[in-house]
Scaffold this motif. Structure first.
Motif, PDB file in Angstrom:
ATOM      1  N   THR A 181     -17.056  -4.481 -47.855  1.00 28.69           N
ATOM      2  CA  THR A 181     -15.785  -3.846 -48.213  1.00 28.69           C
ATOM      3  C   THR A 181     -15.997  -3.145 -49.549  1.00 28.69           C
ATOM      4  O   THR A 181     -17.109  -3.154 -50.087  1.00 28.69           O
ATOM      5  CB  THR A 181     -14.610  -4.845 -48.261  1.00 28.69           C
ATOM      6  OG1 THR A 181     -13.379  -4.090 -48.282  1.00 28.69           O
ATOM      7  CG2 THR A 181     -14.656  -5.742 -49.491  1.00 28.69           C
ATOM      8  N   ILE A 185     -12.915  -3.566 -55.218  1.00 33.50           N
ATOM      9  CA  ILE A 185     -11.810  -4.488 -54.946  1.00 33.50           C
ATOM     10  C   ILE A 185     -12.320  -5.926 -54.843  1.00 33.50           C
ATOM     11  O   ILE A 185     -11.713  -6.846 -55.363  1.00 33.50           O
ATOM     12  CB  ILE A 185     -11.085  -4.091 -53.630  1.00 33.50           C
ATOM     13  CG1 ILE A 185     -10.286  -2.821 -53.866  1.00 33.50           C
ATOM     14  CG2 ILE A 185     -10.201  -5.223 -53.141  1.00 33.50           C
ATOM     15  CD1 ILE A 185      -9.347  -2.477 -52.733  1.00 33.50           C
ATOM     16  N   GLU A 186     -13.439  -6.101 -54.162  1.00 37.57           N
ATOM     17  CA  GLU A 186     -13.984  -7.449 -53.960  1.00 37.57           C
ATOM     18  C   GLU A 186     -15.408  -7.460 -54.496  1.00 37.57           C
ATOM     19  O   GLU A 186     -16.319  -6.877 -53.899  1.00 37.57           O
ATOM     20  CB  GLU A 186     -13.944  -7.788 -52.458  1.00 37.57           C
ATOM     21  CG  GLU A 186     -14.632  -9.071 -52.070  1.00 37.57           C
ATOM     22  CD  GLU A 186     -14.168 -10.281 -52.863  1.00 37.57           C
ATOM     23  OE1 GLU A 186     -14.699 -10.491 -53.983  1.00 37.57           O
ATOM     24  OE2 GLU A 186     -13.279 -11.006 -52.361  1.00 37.57           O
ATOM     25  N   SER A 187     -15.591  -8.159 -55.640  1.00 40.05           N
ATOM     26  CA  SER A 187     -16.917  -8.139 -56.266  1.00 40.05           C
ATOM     27  C   SER A 187     -17.939  -8.885 -55.410  1.00 40.05           C
ATOM     28  O   SER A 187     -19.138  -8.717 -55.603  1.00 40.05           O
ATOM     29  CB  SER A 187     -16.843  -8.740 -57.664  1.00 40.05           C
ATOM     30  OG  SER A 187     -16.346 -10.051 -57.567  1.00 40.05           O
ATOM     31  N   LYS A 188     -17.471  -9.715 -54.474  1.00 40.08           N
ATOM     32  CA  LYS A 188     -18.425 -10.437 -53.621  1.00 40.08           C
ATOM     33  C   LYS A 188     -18.849  -9.614 -52.406  1.00 40.08           C
ATOM     34  O   LYS A 188     -19.573 -10.120 -51.539  1.00 40.08           O
ATOM     35  CB  LYS A 188     -17.800 -11.748 -53.143  1.00 40.08           C
ATOM     36  CG  LYS A 188     -17.626 -12.766 -54.266  1.00 40.08           C
ATOM     37  CD  LYS A 188     -17.198 -14.112 -53.669  1.00 40.08           C
ATOM     38  CE  LYS A 188     -16.399 -14.926 -54.668  1.00 40.08           C
ATOM     39  NZ  LYS A 188     -15.062 -15.267 -54.123  1.00 40.08           N
ATOM     40  N   ALA A 189     -18.418  -8.371 -52.322  1.00 39.69           N
ATOM     41  CA  ALA A 189     -18.830  -7.519 -51.192  1.00 39.69           C
ATOM     42  C   ALA A 189     -20.352  -7.410 -51.185  1.00 39.69           C
ATOM     43  O   ALA A 189     -20.975  -7.337 -52.239  1.00 39.69           O
ATOM     44  CB  ALA A 189     -18.207  -6.138 -51.327  1.00 39.69           C
ATOM     45  N   GLU A 399      -5.066  -5.077 -52.255  1.00 36.46           N
ATOM     46  CA  GLU A 399      -6.216  -5.823 -52.801  1.00 36.46           C
ATOM     47  C   GLU A 399      -6.206  -7.267 -52.310  1.00 36.46           C
ATOM     48  O   GLU A 399      -7.233  -7.801 -51.901  1.00 36.46           O
ATOM     49  CB  GLU A 399      -6.207  -5.828 -54.340  1.00 36.46           C
ATOM     50  CG  GLU A 399      -6.660  -4.532 -54.967  1.00 36.46           C
ATOM     51  CD  GLU A 399      -5.516  -3.550 -55.144  1.00 36.46           C
ATOM     52  OE1 GLU A 399      -4.378  -3.852 -54.708  1.00 36.46           O
ATOM     53  OE2 GLU A 399      -5.777  -2.466 -55.718  1.00 36.46           O
ATOM     54  N   VAL A 402      -7.336  -7.446 -48.674  1.00 38.02           N
ATOM     55  CA  VAL A 402      -8.776  -7.183 -48.506  1.00 38.02           C
ATOM     56  C   VAL A 402      -9.578  -8.409 -48.930  1.00 38.02           C
ATOM     57  O   VAL A 402     -10.472  -8.869 -48.220  1.00 38.02           O
ATOM     58  CB  VAL A 402      -9.203  -5.926 -49.307  1.00 38.02           C
ATOM     59  CG1 VAL A 402     -10.714  -5.827 -49.409  1.00 38.02           C
ATOM     60  CG2 VAL A 402      -8.617  -4.665 -48.678  1.00 38.02           C
ATOM     61  N   ARG A 403      -9.242  -8.983 -50.098  1.00 31.21           N
ATOM     62  CA  ARG A 403     -10.002 -10.145 -50.589  1.00 31.21           C
ATOM     63  C   ARG A 403      -9.830 -11.346 -49.672  1.00 31.21           C
ATOM     64  O   ARG A 403     -10.805 -12.032 -49.351  1.00 31.21           O
ATOM     65  CB  ARG A 403      -9.537 -10.516 -51.999  1.00 31.21           C
ATOM     66  CG  ARG A 403     -10.033  -9.542 -53.024  1.00 31.21           C
ATOM     67  CD  ARG A 403      -9.776 -10.070 -54.442  1.00 31.21           C
ATOM     68  NE  ARG A 403      -9.687  -8.937 -55.336  1.00 31.21           N
ATOM     69  CZ  ARG A 403      -8.598  -8.574 -55.996  1.00 31.21           C
ATOM     70  NH1 ARG A 403      -7.478  -9.282 -55.906  1.00 31.21           N
ATOM     71  NH2 ARG A 403      -8.620  -7.510 -56.757  1.00 31.21           N
ATOM     72  N   HIS A 406     -11.808 -10.776 -46.490  1.00 29.97           N
ATOM     73  CA  HIS A 406     -13.247 -10.801 -46.755  1.00 29.97           C
ATOM     74  C   HIS A 406     -13.744 -12.243 -46.784  1.00 29.97           C
ATOM     75  O   HIS A 406     -14.792 -12.552 -46.217  1.00 29.97           O
ATOM     76  CB  HIS A 406     -13.536 -10.095 -48.086  1.00 29.97           C
ATOM     77  CG  HIS A 406     -14.967  -9.718 -48.289  1.00 29.97           C
ATOM     78  ND1 HIS A 406     -15.865 -10.524 -48.967  1.00 29.97           N
ATOM     79  CD2 HIS A 406     -15.671  -8.633 -47.884  1.00 29.97           C
ATOM     80  CE1 HIS A 406     -17.051  -9.935 -48.983  1.00 29.97           C
ATOM     81  NE2 HIS A 406     -16.971  -8.778 -48.321  1.00 29.97           N
ATOM     82  N   SER A 407     -12.973 -13.114 -47.398  1.00 33.46           N
ATOM     83  CA  SER A 407     -13.439 -14.497 -47.428  1.00 33.46           C
ATOM     84  C   SER A 407     -13.125 -15.221 -46.108  1.00 33.46           C
ATOM     85  O   SER A 407     -13.931 -16.040 -45.652  1.00 33.46           O
ATOM     86  CB  SER A 407     -12.930 -15.209 -48.686  1.00 33.46           C
ATOM     87  OG  SER A 407     -11.813 -15.988 -48.411  1.00 33.46           O
ATOM     88  N   ASP A 412     -18.700 -12.808 -47.548  1.00 35.17           N
ATOM     89  CA  ASP A 412     -19.432 -13.030 -48.805  1.00 35.17           C
ATOM     90  C   ASP A 412     -20.634 -13.936 -48.595  1.00 35.17           C
ATOM     91  O   ASP A 412     -21.493 -14.048 -49.454  1.00 35.17           O
ATOM     92  CB  ASP A 412     -18.497 -13.630 -49.864  1.00 35.17           C
ATOM     93  CG  ASP A 412     -17.501 -14.635 -49.284  1.00 35.17           C
ATOM     94  OD1 ASP A 412     -17.548 -14.879 -48.043  1.00 35.17           O
ATOM     95  OD2 ASP A 412     -16.695 -15.170 -50.046  1.00 35.17           O
TER      96      ASP A 412
END
Ligand code: ASP
Ligand code: MG
Length: 414
Positions: A181, A185-189, A399, A402-403, A406-407, A412
């Motif tokens: 992603t 927005i998501e630093s773990k992308a 945001e 999305v986060r 994502h998790s 991640d």
């Protein structure tokens, strides 16, 4: 010897210093024994500047003259790179769209590539000359300069790769690949190693901006191996890992199909609701006919069940920039009393989960809805395809959604 197409976007050729770096990347491929065709964009910001000039000169201008002006950005970078390569001792020449020729059909400023002449390019490549080609440019059947629409040089590169039967089409850009992603927005992308054409197509059309959608479509049709990688890596000192980027390829070339490979979002959405639409045959055809005539692109559509058996509410989404045009095109029908009020809401975003593994797994959409519910995010509209689920939500939750997704899909972790 293999033919390799290398494409460099606007930021990668944004200054003489950067063009110099591009030349060293090209030199690296030449040293590796490849025949190289380079496709370049205009310097970043240049196409916008040129469009601004056309607007200043005449607000209602001839699209043919618009193309004549706007296509020049690519001509400049093309010549500059060829010069720069020559300075490195590499034989190179620039080729303009009409010289090749890259023949196009369709409207000016939104032309489509019809065919590419390969004789001249092939002769150069076989003689060890690097061919530098402007993206975005073409020539119409009656000999006028055309352009392919914004972001069109990705499509030029893929079309050139297909025409030359190139082994690879490497798209050098300002990011080092396609991510699960948006990393802002998501630093773990995470960077994705391989993604299928279908998934990339969905991600690109759902808001991931790394490749122009049309270029992915074309790559899929012609089976062009596309790679997205960063032009900011050190050309003199890079490892295979640096050059790995993300490969966009056939589904069959990916060993492990993930259920969800990526999450895209787009804030550029508007929701339009028509109240009290008569529940009778032909009404949807009329409404969407009006919108099509006004050149509005409709995306998601829902029609509610009729409470009274006579009227219903109809909701659909359009790009934010087309919302006002959409409302205007429907006002006449509303005035004639064909339906009740029109409500437009621009504060909405679309969030999409994409993955080919969805085809063979159940419960994917359910997890999406549960995840959003747990965060208290209300879903306004839903749409699906075989490998995608999209929801429309209020923009302020973009945001957060999305986060959370994502998790939830463990993107991640992989
Ligand atoms: N220069 C064109 C644009 O900015 C084409 C491209 O860069 O892909 O849209
Ligand atoms: Mg681009």
């Amino acid at each position: 010897m293999a033919i390799v197409v290398m494409k460099f976007g606007g930021t990668s050729v944004g200054s003489i210093e950067r063009i110099n770096r591009v030349a060293s990347h090209v030199a690296r491929e030449v040293r590796a024994g490849n025949q190289v065709a380079v496709v370049v964009s205009a310097m970043s910001g240049e196409t916008n500047r040129l469009i601004g000039l056309t607007q200043e000169a005449a607000s209602l201008h001839d699209a043919k003259e618009y193309d004549t002006v706007v296509a020049t950005g690519e001509q400049v970078t093309c010549g500059l790179l060829a010069m720069n390569l020559q300075q490195y001792g590499i034989r190179a020449r620039s080729w303009l769209g009409w010289q090749i020729p890259i023949r196009t059909v369709g409207l000016h400023s939104a032309a489509r590539i019809d065919s590419i002449g390969t004789d001249g390019l092939m002769a150069d490549l076989e003689n060890g000359v690097v061919t530098v080609i402007p993206g975005f440019q073409g020539v119409s059947l009656d000999g006028r300069v055309t352009t392919l629409g914004r972001g069109g040089s990705d499509t030029s590169a893929v079309a050139v790769a297909a025409a030359l039967n190139a082994e690879r089409c490497d798209i050098y850009t300002d990011v080092d690949g396609v991510y699960t992603t948006d990393p802002r927005i998501e630093s773990k992308a995470r960077k994705i190693d391989r993604i299928s054409y279908e998934e990339m197509l969905e991600l690109a059309s759902q808001g991931a901006k790394v490749l122009q959608t049309r270029s992915v479509q074309l790559a899929k049709v012609h089976n062009v191996k596309l790679k997205v990688l960063s032009s900011f890596i050190d050309p003199e000192n890079c490892t295979e890992d640096d050059l790995a980027g993300t490969l966009v390829c056939d589904e069959g070339d990916i060993v492990e199909q993930l259920v969800v490979s990526g999450i895209a979002y787009s804030r550029d959405e508007a929701k339009i609701t028509l109240r009290h639409v008569p529940d009778k045959p032909g009404i949807a055809a009329e409404i969407f006919g009006n919108l099509a005539d006004a050149g509005v692109n409709v995306d998601m559509i829902v029609q509610n069940t009729s409470e009274d058996g006579k009227t219903t509410d109809l909701t659909f989404t359009v790009p934010e920039a087309e919302a006002d045009r959409a409302v205007t095109s429907l006002r006449d029908a509303a005035r004639k009393g064909e339906f009740g009020e029109i409500q437009a809401d621009k504060n909405v975003s679309k969030i999409s989960i994409v993955g080919t593994g969805m085809r063979s797994h159940s419960g994917v959409a359910r997890k999406m809805f549960e995840t959003l519910a747990a965060k208290g995010i209300n879903i306004l509209v839903i749409s699906t395809s075989e490998i995608k689920v999209s929801v429309l939500i209020e923009s302020e939750y973009t945001e957060l959604a999305v986060r959370a997704l994502h998790s939830a899909y463990e993107l991640d972790k992989v």
